[in-house]
Design an enzyme around this catalytic site. Structure first.
Site, mmCIF file in Angstrom:
data_model
loop_
_atom_site.group_PDB
_atom_site.id
_atom_site.type_symbol
_atom_site.label_atom_id
_atom_site.label_comp_id
_atom_site.label_asym_id
_atom_site.label_seq_id
_atom_site.Cartn_x
_atom_site.Cartn_y
_atom_site.Cartn_z
ATOM 1 N N ARG A 1 -20.243 -13.803 9.645
ATOM 2 C CA ARG A 1 -18.834 -14.214 9.656
ATOM 3 C C ARG A 1 -18.550 -15.027 10.920
ATOM 4 N NH1 ARG A 1 -14.785 -9.768 6.837
ATOM 5 N NH2 ARG A 1 -16.252 -9.031 5.271
ATOM 6 N N HIS B 1 -17.742 2.807 5.860
ATOM 7 C CA HIS B 1 -17.478 2.242 4.525
ATOM 8 C C HIS B 1 -17.205 0.744 4.651
ATOM 9 C CE1 HIS B 1 -14.471 0.636 1.716
ATOM 10 N NE2 HIS B 1 -15.029 1.382 0.784
ATOM 11 N N ASN B 2 -16.344 0.385 5.594
ATOM 12 C CA ASN B 2 -16.003 -1.033 5.733
ATOM 13 C C ASN B 2 -17.198 -1.854 6.201
ATOM 14 O OD1 ASN B 2 -13.414 -0.172 5.097
ATOM 15 N ND2 ASN B 2 -12.471 -1.641 6.470
ATOM 16 N N MET C 1 0.833 -1.205 0.000
ATOM 17 C CA MET C 1 0.000 0.000 0.000
ATOM 18 C C MET C 1 0.864 1.250 0.000
ATOM 19 S SD MET C 1 -3.387 -0.255 0.220
ATOM 20 C CE MET C 1 -4.244 0.849 1.331
ATOM 21 N N SER D 1 -9.074 3.694 0.892
ATOM 22 C CA SER D 1 -9.692 2.450 0.429
ATOM 23 C C SER D 1 -9.353 2.184 -1.022
ATOM 24 C CB SER D 1 -11.217 2.525 0.571
ATOM 25 O OG SER D 1 -11.781 1.331 0.078
ATOM 26 N N GLY E 1 -7.519 -0.964 -1.763
ATOM 27 C CA GLY E 1 -6.505 -2.015 -1.812
ATOM 28 C C GLY E 1 -5.244 -1.516 -2.502
ATOM 29 N N HIS F 1 -41.232 -0.524 35.222
ATOM 30 C CA HIS F 1 -40.377 0.395 34.458
ATOM 31 C C HIS F 1 -41.158 1.558 33.833
ATOM 32 C CE1 HIS F 1 -36.841 -1.969 35.075
ATOM 33 N NE2 HIS F 1 -37.442 -3.060 34.638
ATOM 34 N N LYS G 1 -14.550 5.975 7.195
ATOM 35 C CA LYS G 1 -13.931 4.768 6.624
ATOM 36 C C LYS G 1 -14.466 3.517 7.320
ATOM 37 C CE LYS G 1 -11.218 2.129 4.167
ATOM 38 N NZ LYS G 1 -10.787 0.966 4.805
ATOM 39 N N GLU H 1 -19.183 -2.417 3.305
ATOM 40 C CA GLU H 1 -18.464 -3.434 2.502
ATOM 41 C C GLU H 1 -18.827 -4.843 3.016
ATOM 42 O OE1 GLU H 1 -14.107 -2.716 2.114
ATOM 43 O OE2 GLU H 1 -13.860 -4.736 2.914
ATOM 44 N N LYS I 1 -10.973 -8.289 10.342
ATOM 45 C CA LYS I 1 -9.977 -7.525 11.122
ATOM 46 C C LYS I 1 -10.634 -6.590 12.116
ATOM 47 C CE LYS I 1 -6.440 -7.686 7.572
ATOM 48 N NZ LYS I 1 -7.267 -7.467 6.364
HETATM 49 C C1 6PG Z 1 -10.544 -1.101 1.727
HETATM 50 C C2 6PG Z 1 -10.803 -2.321 2.543
HETATM 51 C C3 6PG Z 1 -9.625 -2.627 3.392
HETATM 52 C C4 6PG Z 1 -9.562 -4.079 3.803
HETATM 53 C C5 6PG Z 1 -10.425 -4.420 4.961
HETATM 54 C C6 6PG Z 1 -10.773 -5.877 5.009
HETATM 55 O O1 6PG Z 1 -11.357 -0.215 1.863
HETATM 56 O O2 6PG Z 1 -9.579 -1.061 0.982
HETATM 57 O O3 6PG Z 1 -11.908 -2.153 3.344
HETATM 58 O O4 6PG Z 1 -9.636 -1.702 4.419
HETATM 59 O O5 6PG Z 1 -9.839 -4.874 2.734
HETATM 60 O O6 6PG Z 1 -9.674 -4.120 6.102
HETATM 61 O O7 6PG Z 1 -11.409 -6.073 6.193
HETATM 62 P P1 6PG Z 1 -11.638 -7.483 6.848
HETATM 63 O O8 6PG Z 1 -10.287 -8.155 6.914
HETATM 64 O O9 6PG Z 1 -12.190 -7.156 8.176
HETATM 65 O O10 6PG Z 1 -12.564 -8.214 5.934
#
Ligand code: 6PG
Length: 475
Positions: A274, A173-174, A1, A116, A118, A438, A170, A177, A247
């Site tokens: 997950r 966003h994740n 990156m 973001s 990758g 309550h 962000k 995702e 993560k």
């Molecule tokens: C991005 C992704 C990047 C990564 C995630 C994966 O925006 O480029 O979101 O941040 O791919 O951290 O997250 P997990 O490992 O939790 O699936």
């Protein structure tokens, strides 16, 4: 990156100083990928600081957590007032709030930026979501917007807001995702286990979807994955262990939604899916004991594909509506002025959730920046209206077939709950009052001398017990 961001900046005419604690990596980079480019190496932090123009602009791309704090401490002795430290990792936004305040005390400017897209995004145009000390923005605006992805010529990067706002956006966003990925996985499961499609057939479905309203990076890569065969000519994806990793950013989004009391149900289900996938050995034992229906698809394939496309589209609208509800609430709670059209544009290109659909969201928020909910926009409200019969058909079919669809189902339940003026929470309030005193409030049209309006009321439901009510509390 990090290397790719450096090359991207160099391609845009900037001279960049590269540093890595493993010094040999810097030399290798300069002799190979960065050869002939405007990249200068540094073998120590002192050298890095000496070579940078002032105010120094330093972007860290290290693992979120302690490594960021450690690196900041290493930098501090070499920096001067007005220098800028940018954290480009997936940091948790409360950490960015803390770092922003800590560095401000020292006269340094902190920026926490979501990055973001990758490795490829970093090289050719990521989506960048910077927030923090706004005094830093004029010093980094040009470089950030030059290296960012472009959507119809506009950079997918703008200033998000104070302190940890960039990392907050962000994080959402994740989370989104996670939701998009879960929805796609459910569609694949319905086609594969439910209707018996081959991977090639499912790949063809994704090819078709990628030309319509679902056109997006995640649909595109899923198509490629489904077409990908191993050396023995069979689909590689079927050989992959079905336990999902994570993560933590999706989990943070779900936790934040609970903290702020926002029903961001689809991301929550995506995280739990997950977790369920991860208990593989327990699931294997359960699969030998617990029974359910066997899918018996005998209908029209084209109709199923169309219904599924509608289910995906409608659920995606709900997921983004929920994500923006969380952003709205965070703005209120943390005092950030979050700019919805800019956020939608930042996600329109360069990032993992990039899609044509985000162009429609950008348009909706540009037309009405204070739009209360995405579902109130005419375009989305009529899109959901058109999609709902296919969506309902998919959710009911999967229940009958025994195929789990937590994301499709929660999206539909949210939709039906959100459009209900009356929910059964009246009964829930009665239960709380019955067992715990309550208290409840009465509907204004039923207010009376014994049931006064706008007051905490406790009823002695059993004739036993006292008239003492518990003090009202809200989580
Ligand atoms: C991005 C992704 C990047 C990564 C995630 C994966 O925006 O480029 O979101 O941040 O791919 O951290 O997250 P997990 O490992 O939790 O699936």
């Amino acid at each position: 990156m990090g290397q790719n961001l450096i090359l991207n900046a160099a391609d845009h005419g900037y001279t960049v100083v590269a540093f890595n604690r493993t010094v040999s990596k810097v030399d290798h980079f300069l002799e190979n990928e960065a050869k002939g480019k405007s990249v200068v190496g540094a073998h120590s932090i002192a050298e890095l600081a000496a070579k940078l123009k002032k105010p120094r602009r330093i972007i860290l791309l290290v693992k979120a957590g302690k490594a960021v704090d450690d690196f900041i401490e290493l930098l501090l002795p070499h920096l001067e007032k007005g220098d800028i430290i940018i954290d480009g990792g997936n940091s948790h936004f409360p950490d960015s709030n803390r770092r922003d305040a800590y560095l401000a005390e020292k006269g340094l400017l902190f920026v926490g930026s979501g990055v973001s897209g990758g490795e490829e995004g970093a090289r050719y145009g990521p989506s960048l979501m910077p927030g923090g000390n706004e005094l830093a923005w004029p010093h980094i605006k040009n470089i950030f917007q030059d290296i960012a992805a472009k959507s119809d010529g506009e950079p997918c990067c703008d200033w998000v807001g104070d302190a940890g706002a960039g990392h907050f956006v962000k994080m959402v966003h994740n989370g989104i995702e996670y939701g998009d990925m879960q929805l796609i996985c459910e569609a694949y499961d319905i086609l594969k286990r439910g209707a018996g499609f081959t991977n090639k057939e499912i790949g063809d479905v994704f090819t078709k979807w990628n030309k319509g309203v679902l056109d997006s990076f995640l649909i595109e890569i899923t198509r490629d994955i489904l077409y990908y065969n191993d050396d023995d000519g069979t689909p590689l994806v079927e050989k992959i262990l079905d336990t999902a990793g994570q993560k933590g950013t999706g989990k943070w989004t779900a936790i934040n939604a609970l903290d702020l009391g926002m029903p961001v149900t689809l991301i929550g289900e995506a995280v739990f899916s997950r977790c369920l996938s991860a208990i593989k050995s327990e699931r294997t034992r359960a699969s030998k004991i617990l029974t359910g229906p066997t899918p018996a698809f005998s209908g029209n394939k084209e109709e199923l594909i169309d219904d599924l496309e509608q289910a995906l589209y409608a659920s995606k609208i709900i997921s983004y509506a929920q994500g923006f509800m969380l952003i709205r609430e965070a703005g209120r709670e943390y005092g950030w002025k979050l700019n919805n059209p800019a956020i939608a544009l930042m996600w329109r290109g360069g990032c993992i959730i990039r899609s044509v659909f985000l162009g429609d969201i950008t348009r909706a928020y540009r037309q009405q920046p204070d739009l209360e909910n995405l579902l109130f926009d005419d375009f989305f409200h009529s899109a959901i209206d058109k999609a709902q019969s296919g969506w309902r058909s998919i959710v009911s079919k999967s229940a009958l077939w025994g195929i789990p669809t937590p994301a499709f189902s929660t999206a539909l339940s949210f939709y039906d709950g959100y459009r209900s003026e009356r929910l059964p929470a009246n009964l829930l309030q009665a239960q709380r009052d019955y067992f715990g005193a309550h208290t409840f409030h009465v509907l204004p049209e039923f207010a009376s001398a014994t049931l006064p309006a706008n007051q905490d009321i406790h009823i002695n439901w059993t004739g036993r017990g006292g008239n003492v009510s518990a003090s009202t509390y809200l989580a």
